[in-house]
Every structure is written in C-alpha cells, then in structure tokens.
Design a protein around this motif. Structure first.
Motif, PDB file in Angstrom:
ATOM      1  N   GLN A   1     -14.032  49.527 -13.959  1.00 20.29           N
ATOM      2  CA  GLN A   1     -13.937  50.694 -14.836  1.00 20.29           C
ATOM      3  C   GLN A   1     -13.108  51.787 -14.179  1.00 20.29           C
ATOM      4  N   LEU A   2     -12.499  52.586 -15.021  1.00 19.84           N
ATOM      5  CA  LEU A   2     -11.697  53.704 -14.556  1.00 19.84           C
ATOM      6  C   LEU A   2     -12.425  55.012 -14.804  1.00 19.84           C
ATOM      7  N   PRO A   3     -12.116  56.050 -14.026  1.00 19.69           N
ATOM      8  CA  PRO A   3     -12.795  57.335 -14.196  1.00 19.69           C
ATOM      9  C   PRO A   3     -12.559  57.940 -15.577  1.00 19.69           C
ATOM     10  N   GLN A   4     -13.616  58.348 -16.259  1.00 15.17           N
ATOM     11  CA  GLN A   4     -13.511  58.945 -17.590  1.00 15.17           C
ATOM     12  C   GLN A   4     -12.734  60.261 -17.558  1.00 15.17           C
ATOM     13  N   ASP A   5     -12.842  61.002 -16.464  1.00 16.92           N
ATOM     14  CA  ASP A   5     -12.168  62.291 -16.389  1.00 16.92           C
ATOM     15  C   ASP A   5     -10.657  62.162 -16.219  1.00 16.92           C
ATOM     16  N   GLU A   6     -10.158  60.953 -16.064  1.00 18.44           N
ATOM     17  CA  GLU A   6      -8.720  60.716 -15.922  1.00 18.44           C
ATOM     18  C   GLU A   6      -8.092  60.165 -17.203  1.00 18.44           C
ATOM     19  N   ARG A   7      -8.852  60.134 -18.290  1.00 20.68           N
ATOM     20  CA  ARG A   7      -8.383  59.512 -19.538  1.00 20.68           C
ATOM     21  C   ARG A   7      -7.052  60.093 -20.026  1.00 20.68           C
ATOM     22  N   GLN A   8      -6.925  61.394 -20.066  1.00 20.96           N
ATOM     23  CA  GLN A   8      -5.695  62.027 -20.558  1.00 20.96           C
ATOM     24  C   GLN A   8      -4.504  61.673 -19.672  1.00 20.96           C
ATOM     25  N   GLN A   9      -4.699  61.702 -18.366  1.00 20.53           N
ATOM     26  CA  GLN A   9      -3.618  61.378 -17.448  1.00 20.53           C
ATOM     27  C   GLN A   9      -3.217  59.907 -17.551  1.00 20.53           C
ATOM     28  N   VAL A  10      -4.192  59.029 -17.784  1.00 18.85           N
ATOM     29  CA  VAL A  10      -3.896  57.601 -17.931  1.00 18.85           C
ATOM     30  C   VAL A  10      -3.038  57.369 -19.175  1.00 18.85           C
ATOM     31  N   HIS A  11      -3.401  57.988 -20.278  1.00 16.96           N
ATOM     32  CA  HIS A  11      -2.617  57.827 -21.502  1.00 16.96           C
ATOM     33  C   HIS A  11      -1.192  58.371 -21.310  1.00 16.96           C
ATOM     34  N   MET A  12      -1.052  59.449 -20.572  1.00 14.97           N
ATOM     35  CA  MET A  12       0.269  59.984 -20.287  1.00 14.97           C
ATOM     36  C   MET A  12       1.066  58.986 -19.440  1.00 14.97           C
ATOM     37  N   ALA A  13       0.434  58.395 -18.451  1.00 15.06           N
ATOM     38  CA  ALA A  13       1.107  57.412 -17.596  1.00 15.06           C
ATOM     39  C   ALA A  13       1.574  56.209 -18.403  1.00 15.06           C
TER      40      ALA A  13
ATOM     41  N   LYS B   1      -4.428  47.735 -18.373  1.00 14.32           N
ATOM     42  CA  LYS B   1      -3.740  46.488 -18.075  1.00 14.32           C
ATOM     43  C   LYS B   1      -2.393  46.851 -17.472  1.00 14.32           C
ATOM     44  N   ALA B   2      -2.073  46.253 -16.362  1.00 16.37           N
ATOM     45  CA  ALA B   2      -0.796  46.477 -15.702  1.00 16.37           C
ATOM     46  C   ALA B   2      -0.104  45.136 -15.533  1.00 16.37           C
ATOM     47  N   ASP B   3       1.042  44.982 -16.171  1.00 20.91           N
ATOM     48  CA  ASP B   3       1.820  43.760 -16.053  1.00 20.91           C
ATOM     49  C   ASP B   3       2.748  43.914 -14.856  1.00 20.91           C
ATOM     50  N   ARG B   4       2.307  43.380 -13.731  1.00 22.16           N
ATOM     51  CA  ARG B   4       3.057  43.527 -12.492  1.00 22.16           C
ATOM     52  C   ARG B   4       4.378  42.767 -12.522  1.00 22.16           C
ATOM     53  N   ASP B   5       4.515  41.825 -13.451  1.00 21.62           N
ATOM     54  CA  ASP B   5       5.766  41.069 -13.560  1.00 21.62           C
ATOM     55  C   ASP B   5       6.899  41.896 -14.163  1.00 21.62           C
ATOM     56  N   ILE B   6       6.544  42.904 -14.979  1.00 22.34           N
ATOM     57  CA  ILE B   6       7.607  43.719 -15.574  1.00 22.34           C
ATOM     58  C   ILE B   6       7.687  45.126 -14.976  1.00 22.34           C
ATOM     59  N   CYS B   7       6.777  45.458 -14.079  1.00 15.18           N
ATOM     60  CA  CYS B   7       6.817  46.756 -13.402  1.00 15.18           C
ATOM     61  C   CYS B   7       8.108  46.850 -12.583  1.00 15.18           C
ATOM     62  N   ILE B   8       8.780  47.990 -12.702  1.00 13.55           N
ATOM     63  CA  ILE B   8      10.024  48.199 -11.949  1.00 13.55           C
ATOM     64  C   ILE B   8       9.832  49.143 -10.759  1.00 13.55           C
ATOM     65  N   GLY B   9       8.599  49.577 -10.534  1.00 13.29           N
ATOM     66  CA  GLY B   9       8.306  50.403  -9.369  1.00 13.29           C
ATOM     67  C   GLY B   9       8.799  51.834  -9.455  1.00 13.29           C
ATOM     68  N   ALA B  10       8.920  52.375 -10.649  1.00 10.67           N
ATOM     69  CA  ALA B  10       9.399  53.750 -10.813  1.00 10.67           C
ATOM     70  C   ALA B  10       8.406  54.781 -10.272  1.00 10.67           C
TER      71      ALA B  10
ATOM     72  N   SER C   1       9.100  50.803 -17.983  1.00  8.99           N
ATOM     73  CA  SER C   1       9.208  49.360 -18.237  1.00  8.99           C
ATOM     74  C   SER C   1       8.206  48.863 -19.266  1.00  8.99           C
ATOM     75  N   GLY C   2       7.238  49.722 -19.638  1.00 13.15           N
ATOM     76  CA  GLY C   2       6.202  49.298 -20.574  1.00 13.15           C
ATOM     77  C   GLY C   2       5.171  48.372 -19.946  1.00 13.15           C
ATOM     78  N   ALA C   3       5.019  48.472 -18.641  1.00 10.18           N
ATOM     79  CA  ALA C   3       4.108  47.586 -17.913  1.00 10.18           C
ATOM     80  C   ALA C   3       2.633  47.943 -18.090  1.00 10.18           C
ATOM     81  N   LEU C   4       2.349  49.140 -18.603  1.00 11.76           N
ATOM     82  CA  LEU C   4       0.967  49.609 -18.692  1.00 11.76           C
ATOM     83  C   LEU C   4       0.479  49.649 -20.125  1.00 11.76           C
TER      84      LEU C   4
END
Length: 67
Positions: free
Chosen positions: A41-53, A4-13, A59-62
């Motif tokens: 769906q998102l790629p399963q092989d990117e799970r670790q990188q997604v959690h890091m992101a 989930k990406a809250d585009r309203d609070i994303c600051i574009g960092a 901003s806590g947008a993700l």
C-alpha cells in the motif's frame, strides 16, 4: 491505492521522484522504483502527488489502481 510502474517503458526522467520522493525512487540505472509498505500500500497523504506524477510521466510508465 496502488501504483503500477512499467519498468520496461520507463525512460528514467525522474519526474515521479520530483513529484513525491516518499512514493517513488530510481534504481542505479535510473528506472522507477515504487516505494510501498510491506502490504504493497501507498501512503494516503501522498494521493495528490501520486496522481500528479502519473500525469507528468513522459513515457506513460505509471498508472493508478484504486482499491
């Protein structure tokens, strides 16, 4: 896994894009865009990188929603 990406609070960092370009992008205004397949769906092989992101987003947008 879905993101989930809250585009309203994303600051574009761009921290998410640096974590994994396969999952995140930015639009012309620098706001987060989540890349997913046609089923949303998102790629399963990117799970670790997604959690890091999610953790690094200044901003806590993700957030992660596990299926």
């Amino acid at each position: 896994m879905k993101i989930k990406a809250d585009r309203d609070i994303c600051i574009g960092a761009g921290m998410c894009v640096m974590a994994t370009e396969a999952v995140f992008d930015q639009d012309d205004a620098g706001i987060v865009v989540v890349r997913a397949d046609k089923e949303g769906q998102l790629p399963q092989d990117e799970r670790q990188q997604v959690h890091m992101a999610v953790r690094q987003c200044p901003s806590g947008a993700l957030s992660v929603v596990d299926d």
